[in-house]
Design an enzyme around this catalytic site. Structure first.
Site, PDB file in Angstrom:
ATOM      1  N   ASP A 113       0.841  -1.197   0.000  1.00 30.99           N
ATOM      2  CA  ASP A 113       0.000   0.000   0.000  1.00 30.99           C
ATOM      3  C   ASP A 113       0.882   1.255   0.000  1.00 30.99           C
ATOM      4  O   ASP A 113       2.037   1.211   0.427  1.00 30.99           O
ATOM      5  CB  ASP A 113      -0.871   0.049   1.267  1.00 30.99           C
ATOM      6  CG  ASP A 113      -1.877  -1.092   1.307  1.00 30.99           C
ATOM      7  OD1 ASP A 113      -2.186  -1.650   0.242  1.00 30.99           O
ATOM      8  OD2 ASP A 113      -2.329  -1.411   2.424  1.00 30.99           O
TER       9      ASP A 113
HETATM   10  N1  URA Z   1      -1.277  -5.846   4.000  1.00 35.34           N
HETATM   11  C1  URA Z   1      -1.747  -4.572   3.967  1.00 35.34           C
HETATM   12  O1  URA Z   1      -2.769  -4.271   4.564  1.00 35.34           O
HETATM   13  N2  URA Z   1      -1.037  -3.663   3.285  1.00 35.34           N
HETATM   14  C2  URA Z   1       0.122  -3.933   2.634  1.00 35.34           C
HETATM   15  O2  URA Z   1       0.738  -3.037   2.057  1.00 35.34           O
HETATM   16  C3  URA Z   1       0.593  -5.270   2.684  1.00 35.34           C
HETATM   17  C4  URA Z   1      -0.125  -6.209   3.357  1.00 35.34           C
END
Ligand code: URA
Length: 230
Positions: A102
């Protein structure tokens, strides 16, 4: 022709990267590893990198990036900087991400132009462990480890996550290992146990560990053994 020049004639490899590949023992000429960066080869020599023939097409490229917070795991975006903005533009051709993070997550991000390799990395059936360091807004409940291990139901997709491990490091801090990569998976798992993730950092994917020498925004080529571990 000089071997390093022959390799750097391919758009993925700068002259410096070509010399590093040779010095690391990742280049073979007619089946023999050549480590001499000054080596000269004839134009009919069979050159391969990581045992993959260097053809007039696109030789394979594997990178690890220390993704900083604030960059999108995408190759282009009209509004936000993307991780590709951190990579030398000479390497961009066909480069894609093997397992996104993310925008507000940080840590290990793998990029390649080898579609089969990235598919192995992200294929849920193959169950490559992905290890994250997580900080939460609330104290982590004792029940969380058990809930993660038995799988969390995601109603939207109608699925239950594979068993995951939670190792408590402090009241608000844990190391979590998951084996798939569902949308916002770790944030939603913590949400399911009444908590909220405030920071998320990926430390490892399979046997590939984020190099502690890489500052946020830095990247390097994978070593041959890292690449072959997937
Ligand atoms: N899980 C999440 O919520 N975000 C990420 O970036 C990776 C795994």
């Amino acid at each position: 022709m000089r071997l390093d020049r022959l390799i750097s004639n391919h758009p993925q490899y700068s002259h410096r990267a070509a010399r590093q590949l040779i010095a690391c023992g990742r280049v073979e000429v007619n089946g023999e590893i050549v480590r001499d960066t000054q080596a000269v080869v004839d134009r009919f020599a069979a050159v391969s990198i990581d045992s993959i023939p260097l053809r007039s097409g696109y030789p394979s490229l594997y990178l690890m990036l220390h993704k900083p917070v604030g960059y999108l795991s995408a190759t282009s975006d009209p509004a936000h900087p993307t991780v590709l903005d951190l990579i030398d533009s000479a390497l961009h051709e066909r480069l894609h991400i093997g397992g996104r993070l993310d925008r507000n997550s940080s840590g290990l991000l793998l990029l390649t132009n080898d579609g089969l390799w990235s598919r192995r990395l992200t294929e849920p059936r193959i169950k490559i462990p992905k290890v994250y360091h997580v900080t939460t807004a609330e104290p982590i409940a004792a029940i969380a480890a058990e809930r993660f291990a038995s799988g969390i139901h995601f109603a939207f997709e109608g699925l239950t996550t594979s068993p995951a491990q939670l190792q408590l490091l402090a009241t608000h801090m844990a190391r979590v290992t998951i084996y798939e990569g569902r949308y916002h998976q770790i944030k939603r798992m913590f949400h399911a146990v009444g908590n909220r993730v405030v920071s998320l950092h990926r430390e490892r994917m399979g046997d590939i560990v984020l190099d502690p020498e890489l500052a946020p925004g830095d990247y390097r080529l994978l070593t041959r053994s890292e690449m072959l571990s997937v």
